[in-house]
Enzyme design. Structure first.
Site, PDB file in Angstrom:
ATOM      1  N   GLY A   1      15.872  11.095  20.289  1.00 34.92           N
ATOM      2  CA  GLY A   1      16.783  12.253  20.328  1.00 34.92           C
ATOM      3  C   GLY A   1      15.991  13.547  20.327  1.00 34.92           C
ATOM      4  O   GLY A   1      15.026  13.679  19.577  1.00 34.92           O
TER       5      GLY A   1
ATOM      6  N   THR B   1      12.666  15.451  14.830  1.00 33.32           N
ATOM      7  CA  THR B   1      14.044  14.954  14.764  1.00 33.32           C
ATOM      8  C   THR B   1      14.851  15.862  13.849  1.00 33.32           C
ATOM      9  O   THR B   1      14.323  16.322  12.826  1.00 33.32           O
ATOM     10  CB  THR B   1      14.123  13.506  14.232  1.00 33.32           C
ATOM     11  OG1 THR B   1      15.483  13.218  13.861  1.00 33.32           O
ATOM     12  CG2 THR B   1      13.252  13.253  13.022  1.00 33.32           C
TER      13      THR B   1
ATOM     14  N   ASP C   1      10.870   8.115  13.948  1.00 33.03           N
ATOM     15  CA  ASP C   1      10.110   6.933  13.523  1.00 33.03           C
ATOM     16  C   ASP C   1      10.156   5.797  14.542  1.00 33.03           C
ATOM     17  O   ASP C   1       9.199   5.033  14.665  1.00 33.03           O
ATOM     18  CB  ASP C   1      10.534   6.455  12.124  1.00 33.03           C
ATOM     19  CG  ASP C   1      12.027   6.274  12.001  1.00 33.03           C
ATOM     20  OD1 ASP C   1      12.751   6.549  12.984  1.00 33.03           O
ATOM     21  OD2 ASP C   1      12.477   5.856  10.923  1.00 33.03           O
TER      22      ASP C   1
ATOM     23  N   ASP D   1      14.234  12.572   8.536  1.00 33.75           N
ATOM     24  CA  ASP D   1      14.243  11.267   7.863  1.00 33.75           C
ATOM     25  C   ASP D   1      12.924  10.516   8.005  1.00 33.75           C
ATOM     26  O   ASP D   1      12.902   9.293   7.937  1.00 33.75           O
ATOM     27  CB  ASP D   1      15.390  10.414   8.436  1.00 33.75           C
ATOM     28  CG  ASP D   1      15.221  10.152   9.933  1.00 33.75           C
ATOM     29  OD1 ASP D   1      14.375  10.804  10.569  1.00 33.75           O
ATOM     30  OD2 ASP D   1      15.936   9.292  10.459  1.00 33.75           O
TER      31      ASP D   1
ATOM     32  N   ASP E   1      17.073  14.884  11.983  1.00 37.38           N
ATOM     33  CA  ASP E   1      17.531  14.102  10.825  1.00 37.38           C
ATOM     34  C   ASP E   1      16.679  14.304   9.566  1.00 37.38           C
ATOM     35  O   ASP E   1      17.117  13.986   8.466  1.00 37.38           O
ATOM     36  CB  ASP E   1      17.542  12.604  11.172  1.00 37.38           C
ATOM     37  CG  ASP E   1      18.445  12.286  12.354  1.00 37.38           C
ATOM     38  OD1 ASP E   1      19.353  13.086  12.633  1.00 37.38           O
ATOM     39  OD2 ASP E   1      18.234  11.241  13.001  1.00 37.38           O
TER      40      ASP E   1
ATOM     41  N   ARG F   1      15.408   7.217  25.171  1.00 37.23           N
ATOM     42  CA  ARG F   1      15.214   6.077  24.277  1.00 37.23           C
ATOM     43  C   ARG F   1      14.882   4.914  25.214  1.00 37.23           C
ATOM     44  O   ARG F   1      15.543   4.732  26.234  1.00 37.23           O
ATOM     45  CB  ARG F   1      16.478   5.798  23.476  1.00 37.23           C
ATOM     46  CG  ARG F   1      16.955   6.998  22.649  1.00 37.23           C
ATOM     47  CD  ARG F   1      18.038   6.600  21.672  1.00 37.23           C
ATOM     48  NE  ARG F   1      18.776   7.749  21.152  1.00 37.23           N
ATOM     49  CZ  ARG F   1      18.390   8.504  20.133  1.00 37.23           C
ATOM     50  NH1 ARG F   1      17.273   8.229  19.507  1.00 37.23           N
ATOM     51  NH2 ARG F   1      19.124   9.524  19.724  1.00 37.23           N
TER      52      ARG F   1
ATOM     53  N   ARG G   1      22.014  10.308  11.176  1.00 33.06           N
ATOM     54  CA  ARG G   1      21.818   8.846  11.236  1.00 33.06           C
ATOM     55  C   ARG G   1      21.975   8.269   9.829  1.00 33.06           C
ATOM     56  O   ARG G   1      23.009   8.459   9.227  1.00 33.06           O
ATOM     57  CB  ARG G   1      20.447   8.531  11.824  1.00 33.06           C
ATOM     58  CG  ARG G   1      20.393   7.188  12.524  1.00 33.06           C
ATOM     59  CD  ARG G   1      19.031   6.938  13.107  1.00 33.06           C
ATOM     60  NE  ARG G   1      18.792   7.686  14.313  1.00 33.06           N
ATOM     61  CZ  ARG G   1      19.187   7.300  15.530  1.00 33.06           C
ATOM     62  NH1 ARG G   1      19.821   6.167  15.674  1.00 33.06           N
ATOM     63  NH2 ARG G   1      18.941   8.034  16.583  1.00 33.06           N
TER      64      ARG G   1
HETATM   65  O1  F6P Z   1      18.288  11.097  15.655  1.00 35.55           O
HETATM   66  C1  F6P Z   1      18.952  12.237  16.107  1.00 35.55           C
HETATM   67  C2  F6P Z   1      20.424  11.966  16.300  1.00 35.55           C
HETATM   68  O2  F6P Z   1      21.030  13.158  16.745  1.00 35.55           O
HETATM   69  C3  F6P Z   1      21.157  11.407  15.073  1.00 35.55           C
HETATM   70  O3  F6P Z   1      21.460  12.404  14.138  1.00 35.55           O
HETATM   71  C4  F6P Z   1      22.344  10.772  15.714  1.00 35.55           C
HETATM   72  O4  F6P Z   1      22.856   9.727  14.921  1.00 35.55           O
HETATM   73  C5  F6P Z   1      21.789  10.232  17.011  1.00 35.55           C
HETATM   74  O5  F6P Z   1      20.613  10.983  17.290  1.00 35.55           O
HETATM   75  C6  F6P Z   1      22.731  10.328  18.177  1.00 35.55           C
HETATM   76  O6  F6P Z   1      22.111   9.763  19.275  1.00 35.55           O
HETATM   77  P1  F6P Z   1      22.708   9.802  20.753  1.00 35.55           P
HETATM   78  O7  F6P Z   1      22.616  11.193  21.242  1.00 35.55           O
HETATM   79  O8  F6P Z   1      21.849   8.856  21.491  1.00 35.55           O
HETATM   80  O9  F6P Z   1      24.135   9.380  20.612  1.00 35.55           O
END
Ligand code: F6P
Length: 319
Positions: free
Chosen positions: A11, A125, A103, A129, A127, A72, A171
């Site tokens: 992300g 990120t 991560d 995290d 997050d 991804r 997340r």
């Molecule tokens: O890891 C970043 C993030 O924005 C999280 O907060 C969220 O759960 C996820 O990515 C959403 O991913 P996507 O845009 O692939 O739905």
């Protein structure tokens, strides 16, 4: 080390561009050639390499998103895909890689390092995290976005005497919700790190309504449940009416804050130094205001610890 590559993966996060700029300019300053890989790990397989110059990273420090695009790419777990990636990198004369991401992206970087191709990670990120670093690139900007959004929601909540549930990203981590709870003065935060008890929340809401409070703001981290699910539970159990606001991907966009730009620039510069020093399989981070480096595996095998004292503080300040 003569030529390095940089990519963004997972992300996106505000400040990734500032990190790319720092990697490219620091590498050129040190006499290295640099290429940008588009679309993360997938781009290595597809040989999407673009030579980077001082000018190619001009005018990007203030921009959200990532000029190198992100993706991804679950296939990168496979051994033959990693071998092919190394072959492609070597074919283009690249002998080191900087990976900016979360991560999940570090796992790929560690596998390449273990197969003999040096990689360094930069935590990017919203997050926040990643174990091993207190802050990740993008967290501060996303936090400000959440805070300003809640400020606006509070205006209308006050005018109409409504209660609001704001669902935020993160997340499995509660940092965004937790910090926004303090910064925006929420009445309650619901995060994965603290067991959720609906009866306790209802008691708190009832108590504050009895003392005359006409509206409240609750922040729920997506890792616990959706805002709509929480609204349903409050309605069914206690006939409490709420409005729900899901902030969604707006949290990932926008011009990075000064704090994120500085962090990204420091991380980018240090990542290049580490590769030059012959250190790989590590990620950069920040602890107690100082730059550190630690094993990539520490980041994905360890557990991120949220600052739970902020949870108690939110409860204490919203009595
Ligand atoms: O890891 C970043 C993030 O924005 C999280 O907060 C969220 O759960 C996820 O990515 C959403 O991913 P996507 O845009 O692939 O739905």
């Amino acid at each position: 080390m003569k030529k390095i590559a940089v990519l963004t993966s997972g992300g996106d996060a505000p400040g990734m561009n500032a990190a790319i700029r720092a990697v490219v300019r620091k590498a050129i300053y040190e006499g290295l050639d640099v290429v940008g890989v588009e679309h993360g790990y997938q781009g290595i397989l597809e040989e999407r390499f673009q030579p980077m110059t001082l000018g190619s990273v001009g005018d990007i420090i203030q921009r959200g998103g990532t000029m190198l695009y992100s993706a991804r790419y679950p296939q990168f777990k496979e051994d033959d895909v990693q071998q092919q990636a190394i072959a492609n990198l070597k074919k283009h004369g690249i002998d080191g890689l900087v990976v900016i991401g979360g991560d999940g992206s570090y796992r790929g970087a560690m596998s390449l390092t273990e197969k003999g191709f040096p990689c360094v990670g930069i935590p990017g990120t919203i997050d926040n995290d990643i174990p091993g670093t207190e802050y990740t690139i993008g967290f501060d900007t996303a936090l400000n976005t959440v805070m300003y959004s809640i400020d606006r929601i509070r205006d209308t909540a006050t005018s109409h005497e409504n209660s609001f549930i704001v669902e935020v990203m993160g997340r499995d981590a509660g940092d965004l919700a937790l910090w926004a709870g303090v910064a925006a003065g929420a009445e309650a935060v619901i995060i994965p790190e603290v067991d959720f008890n609906i009866d306790r929340l209802i008691q708190r809401l009832t108590k504050s309504s009895m003392r005359g409070k006409k509206h409240s703001i609750m922040i729920v981290a997506e890792g616990v449940m959706s805002g709509h699910e929480l609204a349903k539970q409050l309605k069914e159990k206690a006939q409490i009416e709420t409005r729900v606001s899901v902030l969604g991907h707006m949290q990932r966009g926008g011009s990075p804050t000064a704090r994120d730009r500085v962090l990204a620039s420091r991380f980018g510069g240090r990542a290049v130094e580490l590769l030059i020093e012959g250190k790989s399989g590590v990620a950069v981070g920040i602890r107690n205001h100082l730059l550190v480096d630690y094993q990539l595996s520490e980041a994905y095998e360890g557990k991120h610890e949220a600052d739970i004292s902020l949870y108690a503080l939110t409860e204490q300040l919203s009595i």
